[in-house]
Write a protein that holds these residues in place. Structure first.
Motif, PDB file in Angstrom:
ATOM      1  N   MET A   1       0.841  -1.184   0.000  1.00  0.00           N
ATOM      2  CA  MET A   1       0.000   0.000   0.000  1.00  0.00           C
ATOM      3  C   MET A   1       0.885   1.246   0.000  1.00  0.00           C
ATOM      4  O   MET A   1       1.752   1.413   0.827  1.00  0.00           O
ATOM      5  N   GLN A   2       0.641   2.114  -0.935  1.00  0.00           N
ATOM      6  CA  GLN A   2       1.416   3.352  -1.038  1.00  0.00           C
ATOM      7  C   GLN A   2       0.636   4.479  -0.367  1.00  0.00           C
ATOM      8  O   GLN A   2      -0.565   4.623  -0.567  1.00  0.00           O
ATOM      9  N   THR A   3       1.345   5.251   0.434  1.00  0.00           N
ATOM     10  CA  THR A   3       0.683   6.369   1.103  1.00  0.00           C
ATOM     11  C   THR A   3       1.178   7.684   0.513  1.00  0.00           C
ATOM     12  O   THR A   3       2.304   7.787   0.052  1.00  0.00           O
ATOM     13  N   THR A   4       0.299   8.652   0.538  1.00  0.00           N
ATOM     14  CA  THR A   4       0.650   9.981   0.066  1.00  0.00           C
ATOM     15  C   THR A   4       1.226  10.756   1.242  1.00  0.00           C
ATOM     16  O   THR A   4       0.628  10.785   2.315  1.00  0.00           O
ATOM     17  N   PRO A   5       2.397  11.389   1.054  1.00  0.00           N
ATOM     18  CA  PRO A   5       2.964  12.151   2.175  1.00  0.00           C
ATOM     19  C   PRO A   5       2.067  13.324   2.557  1.00  0.00           C
ATOM     20  O   PRO A   5       1.385  13.904   1.719  1.00  0.00           O
ATOM     21  N   VAL A   6       2.084  13.652   3.832  1.00  0.00           N
ATOM     22  CA  VAL A   6       1.303  14.781   4.330  1.00  0.00           C
ATOM     23  C   VAL A   6       1.909  16.067   3.783  1.00  0.00           C
ATOM     24  O   VAL A   6       3.123  16.243   3.779  1.00  0.00           O
ATOM     25  N   ARG A   7       1.049  16.957   3.300  1.00  0.00           N
ATOM     26  CA  ARG A   7       1.506  18.290   2.869  1.00  0.00           C
ATOM     27  C   ARG A   7       1.002  19.286   3.897  1.00  0.00           C
ATOM     28  O   ARG A   7      -0.185  19.529   4.020  1.00  0.00           O
ATOM     29  N   TRP A   8       1.938  19.828   4.650  1.00  0.00           N
ATOM     30  CA  TRP A   8       1.616  20.775   5.698  1.00  0.00           C
ATOM     31  C   TRP A   8       1.373  22.156   5.087  1.00  0.00           C
ATOM     32  O   TRP A   8       1.920  22.489   4.047  1.00  0.00           O
ATOM     33  N   THR A   9       0.545  22.940   5.770  1.00  0.00           N
ATOM     34  CA  THR A   9       0.275  24.314   5.333  1.00  0.00           C
ATOM     35  C   THR A   9       0.486  25.275   6.502  1.00  0.00           C
ATOM     36  O   THR A   9       0.588  24.852   7.654  1.00  0.00           O
ATOM     37  N   THR A  10       0.491  26.533   6.185  1.00  0.00           N
ATOM     38  CA  THR A  10       0.649  27.562   7.201  1.00  0.00           C
ATOM     39  C   THR A  10      -0.420  27.432   8.284  1.00  0.00           C
ATOM     40  O   THR A  10      -0.134  27.605   9.469  1.00  0.00           O
ATOM     41  N   ALA A  11      -1.630  27.108   7.913  1.00  0.00           N
ATOM     42  CA  ALA A  11      -2.716  26.953   8.887  1.00  0.00           C
ATOM     43  C   ALA A  11      -2.402  25.848   9.891  1.00  0.00           C
ATOM     44  O   ALA A  11      -2.785  25.943  11.068  1.00  0.00           O
ATOM     45  N   ASP A  12      -1.701  24.809   9.462  1.00  0.00           N
ATOM     46  CA  ASP A  12      -1.350  23.707  10.360  1.00  0.00           C
ATOM     47  C   ASP A  12      -0.418  24.136  11.486  1.00  0.00           C
ATOM     48  O   ASP A  12      -0.345  23.479  12.534  1.00  0.00           O
ATOM     49  N   LEU A  13       0.309  25.211  11.296  1.00  0.00           N
ATOM     50  CA  LEU A  13       1.250  25.667  12.328  1.00  0.00           C
ATOM     51  C   LEU A  13       0.523  26.080  13.614  1.00  0.00           C
ATOM     52  O   LEU A  13       1.128  26.099  14.687  1.00  0.00           O
ATOM     53  N   GLU A  14      -0.755  26.382  13.511  1.00  0.00           N
ATOM     54  CA  GLU A  14      -1.542  26.723  14.711  1.00  0.00           C
ATOM     55  C   GLU A  14      -1.563  25.562  15.699  1.00  0.00           C
ATOM     56  O   GLU A  14      -1.712  25.774  16.901  1.00  0.00           O
ATOM     57  N   LEU A  15      -1.385  24.327  15.210  1.00  0.00           N
ATOM     58  CA  LEU A  15      -1.354  23.158  16.088  1.00  0.00           C
ATOM     59  C   LEU A  15      -0.210  23.233  17.088  1.00  0.00           C
ATOM     60  O   LEU A  15      -0.265  22.612  18.154  1.00  0.00           O
ATOM     61  N   PHE A  16       0.827  23.978  16.757  1.00  0.00           N
ATOM     62  CA  PHE A  16       2.032  24.031  17.587  1.00  0.00           C
ATOM     63  C   PHE A  16       2.215  25.378  18.278  1.00  0.00           C
ATOM     64  O   PHE A  16       3.276  25.653  18.824  1.00  0.00           O
ATOM     65  N   ALA A  17       1.198  26.205  18.281  1.00  0.00           N
ATOM     66  CA  ALA A  17       1.320  27.583  18.777  1.00  0.00           C
ATOM     67  C   ALA A  17       1.813  27.661  20.222  1.00  0.00           C
ATOM     68  O   ALA A  17       2.513  28.603  20.587  1.00  0.00           O
ATOM     69  N   SER A  18       1.484  26.690  21.059  1.00  0.00           N
ATOM     70  CA  SER A  18       1.885  26.756  22.466  1.00  0.00           C
ATOM     71  C   SER A  18       3.287  26.188  22.720  1.00  0.00           C
ATOM     72  O   SER A  18       3.810  26.308  23.825  1.00  0.00           O
ATOM     73  N   ASP A  19       3.906  25.579  21.722  1.00  0.00           N
ATOM     74  CA  ASP A  19       5.234  24.978  21.880  1.00  0.00           C
ATOM     75  C   ASP A  19       6.308  26.025  21.648  1.00  0.00           C
ATOM     76  O   ASP A  19       6.595  26.406  20.519  1.00  0.00           O
TER      77      ASP A  19
END
Length: 185
Positions: A1-19
């Motif tokens: 099974m081939q998986t597609t790599p995750v493509r991160w976006t600027t909006a995703d950076l909010e997930l790490f805002a407290s780090d």
């Protein structure tokens, strides 16, 4: 099974805002996570921005800043160590929130230890800055006390000089600017 790599976006950076212990950058949709820079790294950044600020204040040609985010696109969001932009260019680069949205004339990275960090700065970021239109890119190595200077040649950034401690750093972007490399470290 081939998986597609995750493509991160600027909006995703909010997930790490407290780090606050890590630095998050996205280049071509790939997430790069690095530890907060060391004392020596930040000291070099301070030295670099200081010499650029003194020259900028004397000439009134532009401004230097430490670690501004540059949001080139949703999939290219980086935090260079130091940048310099002319007043003319800067007024077109800043969004309403004060973030850079395009290439300043000069970008500087201070190498952090580790093969992955070096590869990111010398290959991945070099390519990104080249494609985005940066005119000059300095890679500063505080371990070897050297600066690799890349300048735009036609459509790409090319290595123009490798300078060591007692060499003088100059730039066609910065008329009259000169600094011994040793002053940066």
């Amino acid at each position: 099974m081939q998986t597609t790599p995750v493509r991160w976006t600027t909006a995703d950076l909010e997930l790490f805002a407290s780090d606050r212990r890590n630095r998050y950058e996205i280049i071509d949709g790939e997430l790069f996570v690095t530890k907060s820079p060391s004392w020596d790294h930040q000291s070099s950044c301070g030295n670099i921005v200081t010499v650029l600020k003194i020259w900028s204040d004397e000439t009134d040609l532009g401004e230097a800043a430490i670690a501004p985010g540059i949001i080139f696109s949703d999939s290219d969001n980086v935090i260079p160590d130091v940048v310099w932009a002319s007043h003319e260019r800067l007024k077109h680069l800043l969004d309403e929130a004060g973030h850079l949205t395009g290439a300043p004339e000069l970008v500087i990275e201070v190498l952090s230890p580790g093969e992955k960090n070096e590869k990111r700065d010398k290959e991945t970021k070099l390519k990104l800055y080249s494609v985005q239109g940066v005119q000059e890119y300095w890679i500063c190595d505080s371990v070897q006390n050297k600066v690799e200077v890349y300048r735009r040649e036609q459509a790409a950034l090319k290595l123009a000089a490798t300078l060591f401690n007692q060499d003088e750093l100059t730039s066609p972007l910065l008329p009259g600017f000169n600094c011994l490399v040793s002053k940066l470290f």
